[in-house]
Design a protein around this motif. Structure first.
Motif, mmCIF file in Angstrom:
data_model
loop_
_atom_site.group_PDB
_atom_site.id
_atom_site.type_symbol
_atom_site.label_atom_id
_atom_site.label_comp_id
_atom_site.label_asym_id
_atom_site.label_seq_id
_atom_site.Cartn_x
_atom_site.Cartn_y
_atom_site.Cartn_z
ATOM 1 N N GLU A 42 0.649 -1.132 0.080
ATOM 2 C CA GLU A 42 -0.129 -0.114 -0.096
ATOM 3 C C GLU A 42 1.055 1.156 -0.040
ATOM 4 O OE1 GLU A 42 -3.384 0.427 -0.176
ATOM 5 O OE2 GLU A 42 -3.277 -1.805 -0.959
ATOM 6 N N SER A 50 -2.576 9.229 4.918
ATOM 7 C CA SER A 50 -2.551 9.220 6.155
ATOM 8 C C SER A 50 -3.116 7.722 6.702
ATOM 9 C CB SER A 50 -3.600 9.882 6.935
ATOM 10 O OG SER A 50 -4.826 9.574 6.769
ATOM 11 N N LYS A 52 -4.944 6.789 9.306
ATOM 12 C CA LYS A 52 -6.270 6.639 9.328
ATOM 13 C C LYS A 52 -7.174 6.324 7.933
ATOM 14 C CE LYS A 52 -6.563 9.460 13.403
ATOM 15 N NZ LYS A 52 -7.051 11.105 13.948
ATOM 16 N N LYS A 53 -6.658 6.961 6.589
ATOM 17 C CA LYS A 53 -7.417 6.765 5.705
ATOM 18 C C LYS A 53 -6.950 5.441 5.082
ATOM 19 C CE LYS A 53 -7.774 11.292 4.211
ATOM 20 N NZ LYS A 53 -7.149 12.634 3.197
ATOM 21 N N TYR A 55 -6.449 2.482 6.947
ATOM 22 C CA TYR A 55 -7.302 1.961 7.576
ATOM 23 C C TYR A 55 -8.785 1.716 7.127
ATOM 24 C CZ TYR A 55 -10.108 -0.049 11.627
ATOM 25 O OH TYR A 55 -11.024 -0.534 12.501
ATOM 26 N N HIS A 56 -9.212 3.150 6.982
ATOM 27 C CA HIS A 56 -10.635 3.035 6.016
ATOM 28 C C HIS A 56 -10.437 2.318 4.688
ATOM 29 C CE1 HIS A 56 -14.625 4.494 5.064
ATOM 30 N NE2 HIS A 56 -14.168 4.879 3.848
ATOM 31 N N ARG A 57 -9.453 2.291 4.154
ATOM 32 C CA ARG A 57 -9.282 1.785 2.824
ATOM 33 C C ARG A 57 -9.142 0.143 3.011
ATOM 34 N NH1 ARG A 57 -7.485 1.224 -2.274
ATOM 35 N NH2 ARG A 57 -5.615 -0.243 -2.722
ATOM 36 N N LYS A 59 -9.706 -1.819 5.861
ATOM 37 C CA LYS A 59 -10.951 -2.298 6.872
ATOM 38 C C LYS A 59 -10.398 -3.710 7.516
ATOM 39 C CE LYS A 59 -14.856 -0.064 4.726
ATOM 40 N NZ LYS A 59 -13.931 0.700 3.516
ATOM 41 N N ASP A 61 -10.507 -6.676 9.895
ATOM 42 C CA ASP A 61 -11.434 -6.900 10.738
ATOM 43 C C ASP A 61 -10.793 -7.201 12.341
ATOM 44 O OD1 ASP A 61 -10.264 -9.570 10.200
ATOM 45 O OD2 ASP A 61 -12.204 -10.116 9.376
ATOM 46 N N ARG A 65 -8.908 1.037 14.708
ATOM 47 C CA ARG A 65 -8.269 1.859 14.011
ATOM 48 C C ARG A 65 -7.098 2.766 14.726
ATOM 49 N NH1 ARG A 65 -10.479 8.156 13.497
ATOM 50 N NH2 ARG A 65 -9.737 8.040 15.657
ATOM 51 N N ASP A 66 -7.234 2.968 16.151
ATOM 52 C CA ASP A 66 -6.037 3.529 16.772
ATOM 53 C C ASP A 66 -4.912 2.405 16.850
ATOM 54 O OD1 ASP A 66 -7.458 5.829 17.258
ATOM 55 O OD2 ASP A 66 -8.229 5.313 19.299
#
Length: 305
Positions: A42, A50, A52-53, A55-57, A59, A61, A65-66
């Motif tokens: 990635e 970032s 955080k982004k 993590y959103h990408r 996902k 399980d 996130r933190d």
């Protein structure tokens, strides 16, 4: 001696519960190793996205996130921004290991390997170089040039060192020494060291890795800065060439003007009791300021029989 049933009773658990816990921990480690491999890919595609982004990408399980962000920071996957002053050591609040080199004297190869990261600028962009050196012979046995400061570069250098020394028997418990950078404290890197039963040592200041600072200076200022390096591929080409010259042709004053490779051949015919002891300088003012993982490591005895 206590029977295992008594130990389980004292710990207020059962054999079955203990085995389940061990299996879960093993599965969790496997997930983190897989996550690190995914993050390497990635980051090649999205160097400055970032965490955080990411993590959103992705996902994942099995992780929040933190924790994902903390894992990315610990393993060198934070965003990369151009024209930023290079930072090669991060001081995040991660677990540290003790400095095992205090008052240590060595007399053979494969007793202490030291690793460090330095940087090299090409046309306004910073690149990174990881080196691993055998402290007794000064031979560079692992290296990697990288565009980004990811843990994978350190891991590749370590794998090279293990491959080069694969045919060499480790007669003594090998120590891997480095600074306290997040790359060296990452799960994927420390697990590789544990797999090969290599003890982990970390210095507190630059004085605790003076040998590698010297090697970095030689490779960059005696060699690389004199080469026609215009891009990353040039850096890889000349780094490979110059490390070979450093190991096979450059005389070292501390080795009686032998090259590292010559010195390693030379000591094969010298009994251990007749070899010169190498004392390793460390910054003793920082000796007791490390967060120890294993307090028993404080009692490292002299490695000379």
């Amino acid at each position: 001696p206590w029977a295992m049933s008594n130990l389980y009773a004292a710990a207020q658990t059962t054999r079955q519960a203990h085995q389940v816990l061990r299996r879960r921990r093993s599965e969790q480690e496997d997930r983190f190793l897989l996550l690190a491999a995914v993050l390497i890919e990635e980051r090649q595609k999205h160097p400055s996205m970032s965490l955080k982004k990411l993590y959103h990408r992705l996902k994942p399980d099995f992780i929040g996130r933190d924790t994902f962000v903390d894992f990315g920071m610990e393993n060198g996957f934070e965003p990369v921004f151009p024209f930023k002053k290079p930072q090669i050591t991060r001081s995040a609040n991660l677990r540290a290991y003790p400095n095992l080199l205090h008052d240590l004297k060595i007399f053979d190869i494969n007793q202490v390997w030291a690793s460090d990261i330095t940087y090299f600028k090409i046309r306004g962009k910073w690149y990174y170089i990881v080196l691993i050196e055998d402290l007794y012979s000064r031979r560079i046995i692992g290296w990697k040039a990288a565009e980004y400061l990811f843990t994978q570069a350190n891991l590749d250098a370590l794998k090279m060192a293990l491959d080069i020394r694969a045919a060499t028997k480790f007669d003594f418990k090998l120590i891997h020494h480095s600074d306290r950078g997040a790359q060296y404290r990452s799960l994927i890197y420390t697990q590789k060291l544990h797999e090969h039963e290599i003890r982990i040592s970390m210095g507190y200041s630059c004085f605790d890795n003076a040998f590698l600072e010297s090697a970095n200076n030689i490779i960059k200022n005696e060699y690389l800065h004199h080469r026609p390096i215009h891009n990353f591929n040039d850096l890889i080409k000349y780094l490979r060439q110059d490390i070979n010259l450093y190991n096979t042709e450059r005389p070292h004053g501390c080795l009686n003007l032998m090259t590292p490779v010559q010195f390693e051949c030379y000591i094969l015919n010298i009994p251990i009791c007749q070899r010169t002891l190498l004392s390793i300088f460390t910054d003793k003012s920082k000796k007791n300021k490390l967060l120890l993982v294993n307090p028993d490591d404080q009692q490292l005895r002299l490695m000379f029989p």
